[in-house]
Design a protein around this motif. Sequence first.
Motif, mmCIF file in Angstrom:
data_model
loop_
_atom_site.group_PDB
_atom_site.id
_atom_site.type_symbol
_atom_site.label_atom_id
_atom_site.label_comp_id
_atom_site.label_asym_id
_atom_site.label_seq_id
_atom_site.Cartn_x
_atom_site.Cartn_y
_atom_site.Cartn_z
ATOM 1 N N UNK A 73 2.287 -14.091 5.258
ATOM 2 C CA UNK A 73 1.316 -15.230 4.818
ATOM 3 C C UNK A 73 -0.118 -14.997 5.550
ATOM 4 N N UNK A 74 -0.023 -14.030 6.689
ATOM 5 C CA UNK A 74 -1.139 -14.257 7.552
ATOM 6 C C UNK A 74 -1.800 -12.873 6.898
ATOM 7 N N UNK A 75 -1.091 -11.870 6.307
ATOM 8 C CA UNK A 75 -1.658 -11.032 5.474
ATOM 9 C C UNK A 75 -2.494 -11.347 4.229
ATOM 10 N N UNK A 76 -1.735 -12.255 3.367
ATOM 11 C CA UNK A 76 -2.398 -12.905 2.374
ATOM 12 C C UNK A 76 -3.532 -13.663 2.534
ATOM 13 N N UNK A 77 -3.958 -14.181 4.079
ATOM 14 C CA UNK A 77 -4.895 -14.904 4.098
ATOM 15 C C UNK A 77 -6.066 -13.926 4.862
ATOM 16 N N UNK A 88 5.094 -2.428 15.776
ATOM 17 C CA UNK A 88 4.514 -3.394 14.574
ATOM 18 C C UNK A 88 5.615 -4.252 14.108
ATOM 19 N N UNK A 89 5.428 -5.674 14.424
ATOM 20 C CA UNK A 89 6.623 -6.524 13.860
ATOM 21 C C UNK A 89 5.957 -6.813 12.236
ATOM 22 N N UNK A 90 7.105 -6.754 11.427
ATOM 23 C CA UNK A 90 6.697 -6.822 10.091
ATOM 24 C C UNK A 90 7.785 -7.984 9.674
ATOM 25 N N UNK A 91 6.958 -9.367 9.282
ATOM 26 C CA UNK A 91 7.802 -10.390 9.115
ATOM 27 C C UNK A 91 7.768 -10.956 7.690
ATOM 28 N N UNK A 92 8.617 -11.398 6.962
ATOM 29 C CA UNK A 92 8.716 -12.341 6.098
ATOM 30 C C UNK A 92 9.274 -13.736 6.578
ATOM 31 N N UNK A 263 5.981 2.473 4.171
ATOM 32 C CA UNK A 263 5.487 2.661 5.690
ATOM 33 C C UNK A 263 4.902 4.167 5.972
ATOM 34 N N UNK A 264 5.282 5.070 5.164
ATOM 35 C CA UNK A 264 4.852 6.514 5.675
ATOM 36 C C UNK A 264 3.559 6.803 4.959
ATOM 37 N N UNK A 265 3.282 6.259 3.895
ATOM 38 C CA UNK A 265 2.133 6.688 3.206
ATOM 39 C C UNK A 265 0.790 6.521 3.503
ATOM 40 N N UNK A 266 0.543 5.558 4.529
ATOM 41 C CA UNK A 266 -0.702 5.299 5.176
ATOM 42 C C UNK A 266 -1.192 6.180 6.193
ATOM 43 N N UNK A 267 -0.310 7.024 6.771
ATOM 44 C CA UNK A 267 -0.722 8.086 7.854
ATOM 45 C C UNK A 267 -1.762 7.376 8.969
ATOM 46 N N UNK A 268 -3.077 8.127 9.100
ATOM 47 C CA UNK A 268 -3.850 7.555 10.207
ATOM 48 C C UNK A 268 -4.910 6.516 9.382
ATOM 49 N N UNK A 269 -4.443 5.783 8.408
ATOM 50 C CA UNK A 269 -5.689 5.056 7.874
ATOM 51 C C UNK A 269 -5.420 3.600 8.187
ATOM 52 N N UNK A 270 -6.507 2.927 8.034
ATOM 53 C CA UNK A 270 -6.095 1.482 8.014
ATOM 54 C C UNK A 270 -6.033 0.811 6.690
ATOM 55 N N UNK A 271 -5.897 1.925 5.571
ATOM 56 C CA UNK A 271 -5.595 1.241 4.194
ATOM 57 C C UNK A 271 -4.348 0.732 3.900
ATOM 58 N N UNK A 272 -3.653 0.189 4.875
ATOM 59 C CA UNK A 272 -2.198 -0.339 4.664
ATOM 60 C C UNK A 272 -2.118 -1.065 3.505
ATOM 61 N N UNK A 273 -3.048 -2.185 3.220
ATOM 62 C CA UNK A 273 -2.744 -2.779 1.945
ATOM 63 C C UNK A 273 -3.143 -1.959 0.569
#
Length: 308
Positions: A73-77, A88-92, A263-273
Motif C-alpha cells: 500500500x505504501x508502494x502504491x502511494x 529490507x522488509x517486504x510486506x503484504x 528480487x535479483x533483477x534490479x542489481x544496484x539501481x533504484x529501479x525496483x518498481x
Amino acid sequence: LHNILAFTVALARQAGTLILEGSEVIQSHSEESNVGEKKNSVDLVTEYDVRVEKLVQDRLKQQYPTFKFIGEESYSAGKRDPLTNEPTFCVDPIDGTTNFVHGFPFACISLGLIYERRPVLGVIYNPFLGHLYTGIKGHGSFLTRAGSDEPRRLPLSKNPKPLPSLNQAVIGVEWGSDRCETTMNAKSTSFARLAGDPEKGVVGGKMAHSLRSMGSAALNYSMVAQGGMDMYWEIGCWPWDVCAGIVIAEEAGGLVTGSHEVFEATKNTDQFGVVTEEILTGRKYLVIRGVGGTKDENGREAQKRLIE
Ligand code: IPD
Ligand code: CA
Ligand code: CA
Ligand code: CA
C-alpha cells in the motif's frame, strides 16, 4: 534471524487481530464498510489494507530502525524504499483482499525479509483459520495450527509422497486482477491445458486431478509447502505476494522458478518498481512445485521436467 522471526510472528498475530476486526466491519455492510478500487473494478482495497500496513511498518521501524521497508500500500502511494543489498522488509498487509471483502476465509498477512536481494525469512498468518507459516533460509519451514503452540515441520507428511506426474497433481492457479485480453487468453489456454481431457487432445496424455484458486498468492505457496497442492502457477505477482512464500516453500523442499527474478533483477539501481513491472508485463511465470523428497538433485531434475 531467530530473534527477528519471534518479533515478526508476534507482529503478524497482532496484525491478524486487526484483520479480523476489519472483517467484522466489512461484513456488516454498514456505512463504515468502504471498499475502494485501484486499477480496475476487480482490484479491491479497503482502509484495513492501509491500516494493517501502517501498524506493521511503524512497529518494524521502531524495532529495526536501519532496515528498509517495501509494502504494497505504501508502494502504491509512491512511498518507495529502493531495493538494495540492505535488510529490507517486504510486506503484504492483506494478501487476498478479494477474499477479505467477500468473507471467504483465505486471507493473510505476508511478511518477508530480504537480505542481499534474497528472501531469507518468511511469516504468513491467516487469522481466519489460525494458520501460521514460518520459515528461515537454511533452517526449515513450519506450520503452527490454531490452538497449538507446537510448530510442525513442512511438508507435513513424514513420508513424502512420490513426485506425481502432472495428471495426478492438484495445481493452484489464479485469475488475478489483470483482466486484459492477452492475460485472459494466456490464462484460459493454460488452465484448459492443465485440466483438459487428453482424449480431446488439449494436451497429450495429461489431465491434472484438479485446479484450485485460493485467492492469495502467499497461501498458495504455503499450501504447496504443506503438501496439500503439488504446484502453483501464476502470471503477474508482486514481490510482497511472494517474498515470504519463497522461503517457506523452498525450505519445505519446493522448487521456485520465476519469482526470484523480481528480487535479483534490479542489481544496484533504484529501479525496483520499473524492473518489477517489466518482469510482470514480460509475462514471466511464477511457478513453484512442491514437496516430496525434492531436496536432492534427482528430485529437482524431475521437478524441472514436470514444469517444462
Ligand atoms: C493478490 C492475490 C491473488 C493473486 C494476485 C495478487 P492482493 O494480492 O494474492 O490471489 O492472484 O496476483 O495480487 O491484492 O489480494 O494482495
Ligand atoms: Ca492489492
Ligand atoms: Ca498480494
Ligand atoms: Ca494486499
